[in-house]
Design an enzyme around this catalytic site. Sequence first.
Site: not given
Lengths: 179, 594
Positions: B180, B306, B333
Amino acid sequence: MLFGTGLAALAVTGDADADTAQAPQAMPPQAGDLLVQATGPQAGQPIGLPLFKTPNTLIQAWAKDPTSGVVRNGSRLNRVLLVKIDTAAMDDATRKRSAEGVVAYSDFCTHAGCWIETYHADNGVILCHCHGSAFDPTHGANVTGGPARAPLASLSLKIVDSHLVAAGPFDGRLGIPQT
Amino acid sequence: MFRRSLFMTAAFAACVAHSARAELATTPAYSNVTQPRLDKPEPQNWLMPRGTYNGWGYSPLNQVTSDNVKRLVPVWSLSTGVVDAHQAPAIVNNGIMFVSTPQNHILAINAKTGDVIWKYERKLPADMQQLHPTNRGVALLGDKVYMATMDSCVVALSATTGKLAWNRCIADWHQGYYMTLAPMAVKDKIVVGVSGGELGIRGFIDALDAETGKEDWKFYTVAAPGETGGNTWKGDSWKTGGVPIWMQGNYDPASDMLYFGTGNGGPWMPDTRPGDNLFSTSAIALNASTGKLKGYHQYHWNDAWDWDEVSAPLLIDVKKNGRNVHELVHAGRDGYLWEMERTPAGKISFVSGQPFVHQDVFKSLDPSTGRPTYNADKVPGTNKKALFCPSLWGGKDWPMEAYNPQTKLLYVPANDNLCAEITGEPLGPREAGSLYVGVPIDDIFSSMRPRPGVDPTKPMKIGQLQAWNLATGKKVWTHDFIDSATWGPVLTTGGNLVFTGGTNDRMFRAFDATTGEMKWQTRLNSGVEGTPSSFMIDGVQYIAVQSGYGVDAERQNNGLKKMLKPRLDHDTVPNEGTVWVFALLDAKTANTAN
C-alpha cells in the site's frame, strides 16, 4: 480516458490466471459437486445439516468433483459460504435455490475480495469483517450495508445422501465489479 | 529536448484520440527528476509524499496565508472513478501532477487545468483479497513514475506516456503479501516494503534498481535465528512474524540513511510469539546503499494491541538545553510522542517519550533506553481479556505528522478518549492468504470502548489536531473534533497554515499554524484521507488533496456509529474518490501583494 485508454490496455498485469482458468481445480462449482468444509479440523469433509449447530453458524466450503475427487480451490473466487435460515423469510428465488433452509453464496466479498466468515442471525446479515459490507441471505445476498456495490453470487443446493451438493453453477457475477 | 519531444509525441497522440482537447498542447514539458532535485526540491514542486526526504510535510510557499485563506476556492476537481480510501498525495513536477488511487490506478494530470494526460490501470488478479484497498502515492525518478501494487509488484512507467517500462513482483500475493505504501526513490534505487501482518507474512523492505527492477538488497523486518535480533523470537514464530512496512520511509542524504517505522508482530496475541520480536514496532535505520541495519529503537516490545508504528520518524533538529540535537520524532500509535537522537552512523538513542493521548498500558519508561514496562492487566492474550487505551487504531494511526520550521511546531493528527477490549483465541493452522490474527473477527470490530469516565451519550472529544513545541516538550495548542476521529495526514506551509481533513463530516480545513485557530473549511464529496500537498504554477499557489473514504477510517467510524448511537445514524460518508485543487480566488492579486 483519452490517451490513457489505450495505455490502460497496454498495462502489464498478472497473467497467471489465464493459464489456470480451465484447470478443474480452478473451475467454479459445477452442478453435482459435493460441498466440503474449507476450514477447521474437519476440512475436506462433506457438510450435512447437523453442522449448523447455532443460528450464527456460517460454514465455508469448497466444491469437490465427486468423480475425480478434485477440490476446486484453485481460485479464491470459488469458495462458498453456507448459512441456515428461516425458509419463510426467503424470497421465492432464494427459497428455490435453498435446501432444507440452507442457502449458499459466494464467500468472496464483492467489495474487496475478503472471505466472509460471519453471519449474524439476530439481525439477519452476512457480514464481511474486512470493511463491514452486509448482505441479506434471505433475498439473494443483496447488499444491505457497507461499501460493497453488488450482491454475492448465489449457488443452488440439493441434498444427496444427507450432504449438501451444488445443484448448478453460481448464479450472478463473481468477484468485484470493475469500476 | 529529447524529453520534450517525447512528451509532445504523447500529447499529439492524445489529441488524435480526442481532438477536441486542444488544451493538451499547453501541457508543460516533463522535467526529469534527478537526485539533487530530490535532495532539495524546488519550492514550487512536490516531488515525494511529504515534500522532502525529512518527512516534514512542509511547503515553503506563502501566497496562501492564515490571513487570506478564507478566499481559498476550488479551481478544478476530477473524479477518479474509484471508491475507497484515497490516501495518496498529489505529486507535482513542474506542472505535471501524478495521483495514485485504490485499485492501483495512476492519473497524470495537467496540474493547472485538470486535464488528464494519461491514465494507468493495474489489472489486479480477479480473485485477490484487498484487506486495505488503498495506495499511498507514487515515486518519481528520472523520466519514470513508480508505484507499489496490491499484488506485491512494483511498476515503472514512462512519466510522459504512462507506458510500462518494467514490472517486478517481489512477493506472492497468494501468501498474503500486498503493498500500500508509496515507493521511495533514493539515488538509483526504488525502495518498497510489504504489508500483510494480519495474514502471517514475514515483513521486508526491498530496494530495486530503478532502471531494471532487479533487486539490489532486501532487509527482513523479522529477524531470523542467527541474525541480530533473532533471539527475540521463539521457535518458528519468526516465519509468520508479520512486521509489515505500511508507509514510505524518510531519508538523510548526508548520511545516506533510510528511516522506516515498522508494524506490529503477528499474530496479534503476544503469547503466540514470546520475546521482544525485533524489529517490530520500531524505528529502524538502514544504509540506503547496502540495506544494512545501522540502528533501531523499539518503541514497545512484544506488541499486544495492534499498535503498528506505521509512519516513519521525522528528521528534525531540535535545540535542547543549548545543544542542537539531530532528532527522530514520531507520534506513536501507542499514544506516546517519541523523540530520539540519530547519529551519522545510524545509531538511534532514546531522548524522551510522553503520552499525547490517554494511555493506560505503559507503567513506566526506562529513563535511559525508553523501554516501557506494562500494566499486566492491560495486556490481552490468548483466552485473556484486557481493556486498554488507546484503541486498536491507536493515538495516531498511519496519517502523518507535519513539522513547520517557521513555527518550530510539530502537528499531530491524534485520536483520544477511545479504548478497546479484546480477547485472544487459540490459533488454528495458518491458511495462505487468510487472516492469521488470533482474535475473533467479531471481537475486533466490536472492540471499541469509550475511555472509562467519558460519557458517550454526550458530544465526545475524539479527533484532535495537536501542536507540540519539541524544544520544550510542551503541547502548544489542540483543536478538538467532536464525535469524529481524524484520519487526515497533515500539511503545513510557509503561509503559517496547517491543512488537514480526516473527519467524518467530510471537511477539509486550514488552521493558523501558530495559534490553532480554524481559518477555513470546506465540505467535499467524500471523507478526506488524502495527503495534502502544495505547489505553484505561473505564480499561483495551489493546495491539492484527494477525497475518498474507506478502510480503517470507515471501520472505526462504523464502530463510532454504534458507540455514539443515534447521533451519527444519519451521517453518511460516501466513498467516491476525487482530486481537489484549490487556490485563492484572486491569486494573482495576492501574489502581487505578497
